[in-house]
Structure formats: C-alpha cells, structure tokens
Design an enzyme around this catalytic site. Sequence first.
Site, PDB file in Angstrom:
ATOM      1  N   SER A  69       0.755  -1.144   0.002  1.00  0.00           N
ATOM      2  CA  SER A  69      -0.069   0.059   0.204  1.00  0.00           C
ATOM      3  C   SER A  69       0.985   1.261   0.017  1.00  0.00           C
ATOM      4  CB  SER A  69      -0.744   0.262   1.151  1.00  0.00           C
ATOM      5  OG  SER A  69      -1.334   1.258   1.373  1.00  0.00           O
ATOM      6  N   TYR A 100      -2.255  -1.270  10.554  1.00  0.00           N
ATOM      7  CA  TYR A 100      -2.303  -1.096   8.733  1.00  0.00           C
ATOM      8  C   TYR A 100      -0.916  -0.754   8.401  1.00  0.00           C
ATOM      9  CZ  TYR A 100      -4.095  -0.904   4.390  1.00  0.00           C
ATOM     10  OH  TYR A 100      -4.311  -0.959   2.644  1.00  0.00           O
TER      11      TYR A 100
END
Length: 243
Positions: free
Chosen positions: A136, A149
């Site tokens: 990401s 995350y």
Amino acid sequence: MKFINKTVIVTGAGNGIGQGVALAYRREGANVVVADWDDSNFAALEAKGLDCLQINVQEEADIQRLLEQTIEKYGQVDILINNAGVSVFKPLFELTLDEWDRVINTNVRSVFLATKEAAKYMKNNETGGAVVNMASTRSMMSEVNSEAYAASKGGIVSLTHALALSLADYHITVNCISPGWIETNEKAELREVDHHQHPSRRVGTVADIAKACLYLTDPENNFVNGENITVDGGMTKKMIYEE
Ligand code: ADP
C-alpha cells in the site's frame, strides 16, 4: 494470451481489487483459483470459469489445502497474488491487541505462509514462478490511527525483499504493488478529495492494478525482482505546501 496454461492463485479475490486481478488473468487464458473467506461472489466467479475456495489466509492448514487442491486439479502453480487483507483504523489508545494481531496476521503472516507453501511447488517448475504481494502507499506515508495497517503494509514491502532473495535461486520472482486510492464495486464513489490527492486527478481502477500484476508476473519481465511498484497516480511523489 501469455498466461495460457499458467495457473494463478489470487487470495482475497472474492471482492474488489483481488477479484479484478483474478478476472484479468482469466481473460488472459490462465487457470485461476480464487481464495477468500467471503464466498458471496463465488457462484458468479465460477460461472466465469474461475475455481473458488473458501479459506482463512491466516491458517496454515487452509493455505496447505489451497495449494493441494490447486496442484491436484492443475498439476502446478505458476503465479501467486497475495492480496487478501484487512484494515483497522482506530485511535492508538483504543486499538486492542486482538485487532493488531488480526491485521498483522491477515496481511503479513498470510504472505509468509502462502508464499512458502506455493514456492515448494513453484521451485519444481521448469519456468519458475512469480509472486506479487499487495502492499500500500501506506507503507511509505502514514496518517493518524493507522498503526496496525501501516506496520502490516511496511512489513509486506520488507518481506518482499527477503523472499525475493531467498527464492531467486529457484527462478521465482517476488514483487509488491502499492496502490493509491482504488475504486472498486465496494468503494464505487470515492470522495472528491481522494481524486485530488492524486496528481493524475483521478482515483485508480482495478484495471490499473491488474495491469501491474500482469507486468510483474510476465516471465519476460523477470529481471524486476524485490521491487515495490507504486500505482498511485503520483500521489506519493507530491510535496504539500501549507500556505
Ligand atoms: P480492496 O478494496 O483492497 O480490494 P477488500 O476488503 O474488498 O479490499 O479486499 C480484501 C479481500 O480479502 C476481501 O475479499 C476479503 O474477504 C478478503 N479477506 C480478508 N481477510 C481474509 C482472510 N482472513 N482470509 C481470506 N480472505 C480474507
């Protein structure tokens, strides 16, 4: 049709980006195995010629079952896309250990497990194999309340480096992709601010990510190894001036 006779496993392909990636390989003629714990779209995917298996990517036994069933049906596995993931965005002082473990185990432990199990078979392939992990842009830039995350996606980038080195002797490449904001069926209407965060002035599409996967798993591109390809319309390259 470079991917005819290739067998591709895509985790987290029941929805969103993973589903788009799985369908792109199918259009290229590959045998595609979808692995997800959400089976709500399995019937529609099976109607398009994809195999579907309900698994929890955190569990070693489930990953082994995924590989065994793929080998049983297709004889080999050539490409693995580690896409399954979850996110929890919560204030630091409210984030529980269970939530931390769930994010880390779904996003990182699964990559270790699935790559290890798939590579056991890929290393016997004459043509080696290719693994792509979904990282990401949050591995490079952060926001508040994103500890688990962010750590998981940063972990994927470093794990990609290590796996690329460990598997290079077997002609298996391991790369990752860092998507920006991507519009999916589930996130059909991203906010205007999401569009404007990208210098390209648009959010990404599932097709943008699928094309990067096809590139990284094309044997002609196998000199690209251990890389993190950012597909974010330039978002991570933008300097922001506060006036
Ligand atoms: P994106 O927009 O990035 O595609 P999604 O949440 O739609 O995000 O995709 C993640 C996929 O991963 C979903 O299909 C979800 O069901 C799947 N997934 C999440 N956790 C697990 C798990 N533990 N085992 C298997 N699949 C999982």
